[in-house]
Design a protein around this motif. Structure first.
Motif, PDB file in Angstrom:
ATOM      1  N   LYS A 116      24.294  36.300  70.022  1.00  0.00           N
ATOM      2  CA  LYS A 116      23.362  35.182  69.929  1.00  0.00           C
ATOM      3  C   LYS A 116      23.802  33.998  70.778  1.00  0.00           C
ATOM      4  CE  LYS A 116      25.208  33.120  65.724  1.00  0.00           C
ATOM      5  NZ  LYS A 116      24.935  32.741  64.361  1.00  0.00           N
ATOM      6  N   TRP A 117      25.070  33.954  71.205  1.00  0.00           N
ATOM      7  CA  TRP A 117      25.570  32.853  72.031  1.00  0.00           C
ATOM      8  C   TRP A 117      25.505  33.151  73.524  1.00  0.00           C
ATOM      9  CZ3 TRP A 117      25.833  28.463  69.704  1.00  0.00           C
ATOM     10  CH2 TRP A 117      26.076  28.416  68.334  1.00  0.00           C
ATOM     11  N   VAL A 118      25.176  34.367  73.903  1.00  0.00           N
ATOM     12  CA  VAL A 118      25.163  34.740  75.317  1.00  0.00           C
ATOM     13  C   VAL A 118      24.173  33.905  76.133  1.00  0.00           C
ATOM     14  CG1 VAL A 118      24.652  36.631  76.910  1.00  0.00           C
ATOM     15  CG2 VAL A 118      26.098  37.044  74.936  1.00  0.00           C
ATOM     16  N   PRO A 119      22.931  33.682  75.692  1.00  0.00           N
ATOM     17  CA  PRO A 119      22.022  32.855  76.501  1.00  0.00           C
ATOM     18  C   PRO A 119      22.535  31.429  76.707  1.00  0.00           C
ATOM     19  CG  PRO A 119      20.786  34.045  74.838  1.00  0.00           C
ATOM     20  CD  PRO A 119      22.226  34.263  74.537  1.00  0.00           C
ATOM     21  N   THR A 156      12.163  30.769  65.640  1.00  0.00           N
ATOM     22  CA  THR A 156      10.892  31.390  65.278  1.00  0.00           C
ATOM     23  C   THR A 156      10.999  32.895  65.086  1.00  0.00           C
ATOM     24  OG1 THR A 156      10.273  31.595  67.612  1.00  0.00           O
ATOM     25  CG2 THR A 156       9.535  29.626  66.437  1.00  0.00           C
ATOM     26  N   ARG A 157      12.099  33.475  65.495  1.00  0.00           N
ATOM     27  CA  ARG A 157      12.259  34.910  65.362  1.00  0.00           C
ATOM     28  C   ARG A 157      12.684  35.262  63.944  1.00  0.00           C
ATOM     29  NH1 ARG A 157      15.476  38.879  69.375  1.00  0.00           N
ATOM     30  NH2 ARG A 157      14.834  40.756  68.305  1.00  0.00           N
ATOM     31  N   LYS A 158      11.923  36.147  63.307  1.00  0.00           N
ATOM     32  CA  LYS A 158      12.180  36.490  61.912  1.00  0.00           C
ATOM     33  C   LYS A 158      12.854  37.850  61.750  1.00  0.00           C
ATOM     34  CE  LYS A 158      10.078  32.874  60.337  1.00  0.00           C
ATOM     35  NZ  LYS A 158      10.844  31.697  60.156  1.00  0.00           N
ATOM     36  N   ASP A 159      12.596  38.792  62.648  1.00  0.00           N
ATOM     37  CA  ASP A 159      13.128  40.136  62.475  1.00  0.00           C
ATOM     38  C   ASP A 159      14.502  40.284  63.123  1.00  0.00           C
ATOM     39  OD1 ASP A 159      12.326  39.922  65.058  1.00  0.00           O
ATOM     40  OD2 ASP A 159      11.238  41.802  65.130  1.00  0.00           O
ATOM     41  N   LYS A 160      15.165  41.353  62.803  1.00  0.00           N
ATOM     42  CA  LYS A 160      16.505  41.636  63.326  1.00  0.00           C
ATOM     43  C   LYS A 160      16.497  42.733  64.381  1.00  0.00           C
ATOM     44  CE  LYS A 160      18.627  38.867  60.490  1.00  0.00           C
ATOM     45  NZ  LYS A 160      19.351  37.708  60.900  1.00  0.00           N
ATOM     46  N   VAL A 161      15.307  43.105  64.848  1.00  0.00           N
ATOM     47  CA  VAL A 161      15.197  44.165  65.836  1.00  0.00           C
ATOM     48  C   VAL A 161      15.675  43.639  67.187  1.00  0.00           C
ATOM     49  CG1 VAL A 161      13.576  45.729  66.981  1.00  0.00           C
ATOM     50  CG2 VAL A 161      13.249  45.142  64.598  1.00  0.00           C
ATOM     51  N   PRO A 162      16.552  44.380  67.879  1.00  0.00           N
ATOM     52  CA  PRO A 162      17.021  43.903  69.186  1.00  0.00           C
ATOM     53  C   PRO A 162      15.904  43.942  70.228  1.00  0.00           C
ATOM     54  CG  PRO A 162      17.899  46.083  68.722  1.00  0.00           C
ATOM     55  CD  PRO A 162      17.189  45.618  67.484  1.00  0.00           C
TER      56      PRO A 162
END
Length: 134
Positions: free
Chosen positions: A9-12, A62-68
């Motif tokens: 999650k920190w890459v961007p 805004t992202r709710k799901d955990k799908v990559p």
């Protein structure tokens, strides 16, 4: 596995910060070469970094799901695509340079190199968007 998910999650943000650091180093290099500091480049880099960080924050909130966003097949396809595009452009470059030499050019105009460079970036970028969506 939890460590890998937390670091992804920190890459961007790391990419944005590294781009800003590159712009800062580039402005210092321009200052040492030309003797005047290009403040407009630094202002543009700061503005772009702030906008990109805000977009990334909004996107993550805004992202709710955990799908990559991409699975292994997509990553493999993009890697193969970039490999093919890079090798194709290098092949064209290595064929074009002897052709220019045979024609009689002793030096290649820099405009042709810039056109070649930007066409590579454009084709690779648009193509990667197409490959990612498949």
């Amino acid at each position: 596995m939890k460590v890998i998910e937390n670091t992804k999650k920190w890459v961007p943000y790391l990419v944005i910060i590294c781009g800003l650091v590159g712009a800062i180093l580039g402005t210092f290099l321009a200052y040492f070469i030309r003797g005047e500091y290009p403040y407009e480049v630094l202002a543009g880099a700061l503005f772009a970094s702030i906008i990109l960080i805000l977009i990334q924050i909004i996107k993550s909130k805004t992202r709710k799901d955990k799908v990559p966003e991409a699975d292994e097949r997509v990553v493999r396809n993009i890697t193969r695509y970039f490999s093919y595009v890079s090798h194709t452009f290098l092949g064209v470059l290595f064929i074009a340079l002897p052709v220019f030499t045979l024609i009689g050019y002793e030096a290649v105009p820099i405009l042709y190199l810039w056109i070649f460079f930007f066409s590579y970036i454009w084709i690779a970028g648009v193509g990667s968007l197409i490959v990612k969506r498949r």
